[in-house]
Write a protein that holds these residues in place. Structure first.
Motif, short mmCIF file in Angstrom:
data_model
loop_
_atom_site.label_atom_id
_atom_site.label_comp_id
_atom_site.label_asym_id
_atom_site.label_seq_id
_atom_site.Cartn_x
_atom_site.Cartn_y
_atom_site.Cartn_z
N ILE A 118 0.60 -1.08 0.13
CA ILE A 118 0.00 -0.04 0.02
C ILE A 118 0.75 1.23 0.10
N GLU A 119 1.92 1.24 0.70
CA GLU A 119 2.80 2.25 0.80
C GLU A 119 3.20 2.64 -0.78
N CYS A 122 0.87 3.76 -3.04
CA CYS A 122 0.08 5.10 -2.77
C CYS A 122 0.96 6.13 -2.18
N ALA A 125 -0.18 9.44 -3.49
CA ALA A 125 -1.51 10.09 -2.64
C ALA A 125 -1.15 10.51 -1.20
N LEU A 143 -6.17 8.06 3.54
CA LEU A 143 -6.50 7.68 2.24
C LEU A 143 -7.87 7.33 1.76
N TYR A 147 -10.74 8.90 -1.08
CA TYR A 147 -10.85 7.79 -1.64
C TYR A 147 -11.05 8.20 -3.31
N LEU A 150 -8.21 9.43 -5.44
CA LEU A 150 -7.11 8.45 -5.82
C LEU A 150 -7.25 7.91 -7.04
N CYS A 154 -3.58 2.21 -6.37
CA CYS A 154 -3.88 2.82 -5.14
C CYS A 154 -5.32 2.77 -4.63
N LYS A 155 -5.97 3.23 -5.74
CA LYS A 155 -7.59 3.19 -5.37
C LYS A 155 -8.10 1.70 -5.25
N ILE A 158 -7.11 0.57 -1.76
CA ILE A 158 -7.82 1.07 -0.96
C ILE A 158 -9.26 0.31 -0.74
#
Length: 188
Positions: A118-119, A122, A125, A143, A147, A150, A154-155, A158
């Motif tokens: 995720i890091e 994203c 973002a 995040l 949403y 994003l 990334c979206k 999440i």
């Protein structure tokens, strides 16, 4: 013992020095789950059959060369995670492995910085929306609140995390922390 302590990381009983040390340890455990014996024991068969991991994938001496990390622990964990919600017709994780993957996800969800996927996906973002006025450990909430802004992977990550969070209340760290006294009192 480490797993038990990690499950109580954000409870009111946790002392700050212990929490800090656990977060430092969790950084390494989350990247190399050979250090998590419960996960290895319960998911060994699934890792071998579903993810094509070698039989001795948790053996430190059987590690993957630096040039080829295609079957490294992070990749195997990602594969196990994918089989939590398989496509129609695909095999699903065993019940005991599924429980352990959810346990590790809960531990990693406590702080987005401990989830390298995720890091990595994203980072832009996080820099754009979550670098100011966001306390450490609240990045995932930031995040989720942003949403709609994003994009791409990334979206999607999440969205997947939020879906899993809705399926397992323990993933919602803020809710768990705010409601802990009521959970202990009414929901044993």
């Amino acid at each position: 013992v480490l797993s038990c302590l990690m499950e109580h990381l954000y409870t009111s009983a946790m002392v700050p020095d212990c929490q800090k040390q656990l977060l430092e340890l969790q950084y390494f455990v989350s990247r190399d789950f050979r250090l998590d014996p419960r996960l290895y024991k319960m998911c060994n068969n699934d890792a071998v059959t579903l993810c094509h991991a070698p039989d001795d994938w948790a053996n430190a001496d059987a590690g993957v060369s630096e040039e080829d990390d295609s079957l490294g622990p992070g990749v195997i964990f990602a594969c196990l995670h994918r089989y939590l919600h398989p496509s129609p017709g695909e095999q699903k994780l065993s019940r005991q492995c599924s429980a352990e993957v959810h346990r590790v996800l809960r531990q990693r969800a406590d702080n987005v910085r401990l989830n390298p996927h995720i890091e990595a996906m994203c980072r832009v973002a996080l820099g754009e929306f979550c670098s100011e006025n966001v306390n450490s450990g609240e990045e995932m909430d930031c995040l989720q609140q942003n949403y709609e802004k994003l994009d791409g992977k990334c979206k999607a990550l999440i969205q997947n995390f939020t879906t899993e969070e809705s399926e397992d209340i323990k993933l919602d760290r803020l809710l768990m922390r705010a409601c802990e006294p009521m959970l202990n009192r009414f929901c044993k």
